[in-house]
Motif scaffolding. Structure first.
Motif, PDB file in Angstrom:
ATOM      1  N   VAL A   1     -60.238 -46.853 -35.169  1.00 44.59           N
ATOM      2  CA  VAL A   1     -58.637 -46.131 -35.424  1.00 44.59           C
ATOM      3  C   VAL A   1     -59.257 -45.535 -36.709  1.00 44.59           C
ATOM      4  O   VAL A   1     -59.554 -46.144 -37.873  1.00 44.59           O
ATOM      5  N   ARG A   2     -58.805 -44.681 -36.899  1.00 40.82           N
ATOM      6  CA  ARG A   2     -58.744 -43.818 -38.086  1.00 40.82           C
ATOM      7  C   ARG A   2     -58.142 -43.927 -39.271  1.00 40.82           C
ATOM      8  O   ARG A   2     -57.009 -44.789 -38.632  1.00 40.82           O
ATOM      9  N   SER A   3     -58.069 -44.355 -40.863  1.00 38.82           N
ATOM     10  CA  SER A   3     -57.345 -44.384 -42.014  1.00 38.82           C
ATOM     11  C   SER A   3     -55.824 -44.345 -41.432  1.00 38.82           C
ATOM     12  O   SER A   3     -54.662 -45.328 -41.271  1.00 38.82           O
ATOM     13  N   GLY A   4     -55.664 -43.385 -41.569  1.00 41.67           N
ATOM     14  CA  GLY A   4     -54.243 -42.540 -41.241  1.00 41.67           C
ATOM     15  C   GLY A   4     -53.467 -43.199 -39.922  1.00 41.67           C
ATOM     16  O   GLY A   4     -51.962 -44.060 -40.641  1.00 41.67           O
ATOM     17  N   ALA A   5     -54.453 -43.377 -38.982  1.00 44.09           N
ATOM     18  CA  ALA A   5     -53.692 -43.792 -37.875  1.00 44.09           C
ATOM     19  C   ALA A   5     -53.543 -45.335 -37.746  1.00 44.09           C
ATOM     20  O   ALA A   5     -52.120 -45.864 -37.566  1.00 44.09           O
ATOM     21  N   TRP A   6     -54.212 -46.049 -37.873  1.00 44.46           N
ATOM     22  CA  TRP A   6     -54.316 -47.654 -38.596  1.00 44.46           C
ATOM     23  C   TRP A   6     -52.616 -47.639 -39.554  1.00 44.46           C
ATOM     24  O   TRP A   6     -52.503 -48.809 -39.431  1.00 44.46           O
ATOM     25  N   ARG A   7     -52.718 -47.490 -40.413  1.00 44.89           N
ATOM     26  CA  ARG A   7     -51.654 -47.971 -41.411  1.00 44.89           C
ATOM     27  C   ARG A   7     -50.476 -47.290 -41.623  1.00 44.89           C
ATOM     28  O   ARG A   7     -49.152 -47.572 -40.999  1.00 44.89           O
ATOM     29  N   THR A   8     -49.899 -46.477 -40.239  1.00 44.27           N
ATOM     30  CA  THR A   8     -49.129 -46.405 -39.604  1.00 44.27           C
ATOM     31  C   THR A   8     -48.748 -47.137 -38.781  1.00 44.27           C
ATOM     32  O   THR A   8     -47.822 -47.980 -38.833  1.00 44.27           O
ATOM     33  N   PHE A   9     -49.448 -47.843 -37.849  1.00 45.00           N
ATOM     34  CA  PHE A   9     -49.754 -48.522 -37.251  1.00 45.00           C
ATOM     35  C   PHE A   9     -48.866 -49.984 -37.118  1.00 45.00           C
ATOM     36  O   PHE A   9     -48.672 -50.532 -36.753  1.00 45.00           O
ATOM     37  N   VAL A  10     -49.763 -50.383 -38.484  1.00 45.14           N
ATOM     38  CA  VAL A  10     -49.336 -51.791 -39.239  1.00 45.14           C
ATOM     39  C   VAL A  10     -47.937 -51.249 -40.540  1.00 45.14           C
ATOM     40  O   VAL A  10     -47.459 -51.897 -39.852  1.00 45.14           O
ATOM     41  N   GLN A  11     -47.892 -50.263 -39.856  1.00 47.54           N
ATOM     42  CA  GLN A  11     -46.139 -50.349 -41.446  1.00 47.54           C
ATOM     43  C   GLN A  11     -45.351 -50.062 -40.334  1.00 47.54           C
ATOM     44  O   GLN A  11     -43.703 -51.294 -40.400  1.00 47.54           O
TER      45      GLN A  11
ATOM     46  N   ARG B   1     -42.218 -52.735 -39.787  1.00 49.34           N
ATOM     47  CA  ARG B   1     -41.020 -52.344 -40.347  1.00 49.34           C
ATOM     48  C   ARG B   1     -40.167 -53.568 -38.938  1.00 49.34           C
ATOM     49  O   ARG B   1     -38.813 -53.312 -38.209  1.00 49.34           O
ATOM     50  N   GLY B   2     -40.916 -53.408 -37.290  1.00 55.88           N
ATOM     51  CA  GLY B   2     -40.491 -54.191 -36.782  1.00 55.88           C
ATOM     52  C   GLY B   2     -39.548 -53.068 -35.434  1.00 55.88           C
ATOM     53  O   GLY B   2     -39.038 -53.152 -35.041  1.00 55.88           O
ATOM     54  N   THR B   3     -40.178 -51.612 -35.939  1.00 51.27           N
ATOM     55  CA  THR B   3     -39.818 -50.656 -34.648  1.00 51.27           C
ATOM     56  C   THR B   3     -40.646 -50.187 -33.407  1.00 51.27           C
ATOM     57  O   THR B   3     -40.210 -49.413 -33.378  1.00 51.27           O
ATOM     58  N   LEU B   4     -41.571 -50.906 -33.277  1.00 52.93           N
ATOM     59  CA  LEU B   4     -42.762 -50.166 -32.534  1.00 52.93           C
ATOM     60  C   LEU B   4     -42.138 -51.011 -31.059  1.00 52.93           C
ATOM     61  O   LEU B   4     -41.931 -51.926 -31.156  1.00 52.93           O
ATOM     62  N   THR B   5     -42.421 -49.498 -30.358  1.00 51.26           N
ATOM     63  CA  THR B   5     -41.358 -50.082 -29.345  1.00 51.26           C
ATOM     64  C   THR B   5     -41.839 -50.124 -27.617  1.00 51.26           C
ATOM     65  O   THR B   5     -42.882 -49.227 -27.840  1.00 51.26           O
TER      66      THR B   5
END
Length: 65
Positions: free
Chosen positions: A47-57, A61-65
């Motif tokens: 996973v590229r850095s930017g995508a990983w950062r977005t996923f972890v953030q 936040r608990g906003t993954l649905t």
């Protein structure tokens, strides 16, 4: 893709305690590698850095649905 022997793998804090659901990650210059800890020579997900950062953030936040 194979994991470098120099990669520092660590278990996800979300992995199950029973040893049956373990995910490991390793950071690289370009992002993150993800694997099943029971199959260390098995397939990897990169996973590229930017995508990983977005996923972890998003997880934090608990906003993954």
């Amino acid at each position: 893709m194979t994991a470098s022997s120099e990669s520092h793998w660590f278990k996800s804090s979300y992995s199950g305690g029973s040893g049956t659901e373990c995910v490991e990650c390793a950071y690289t210059d370009g992002g993150t590698l993800i694997r099943d800890s029971k199959r260390v020579d098995g397939p990897l997900v990169r996973v590229r850095s930017g995508a990983w950062r977005t996923f972890v953030q998003t997880l934090a936040r608990g906003t993954l649905t």
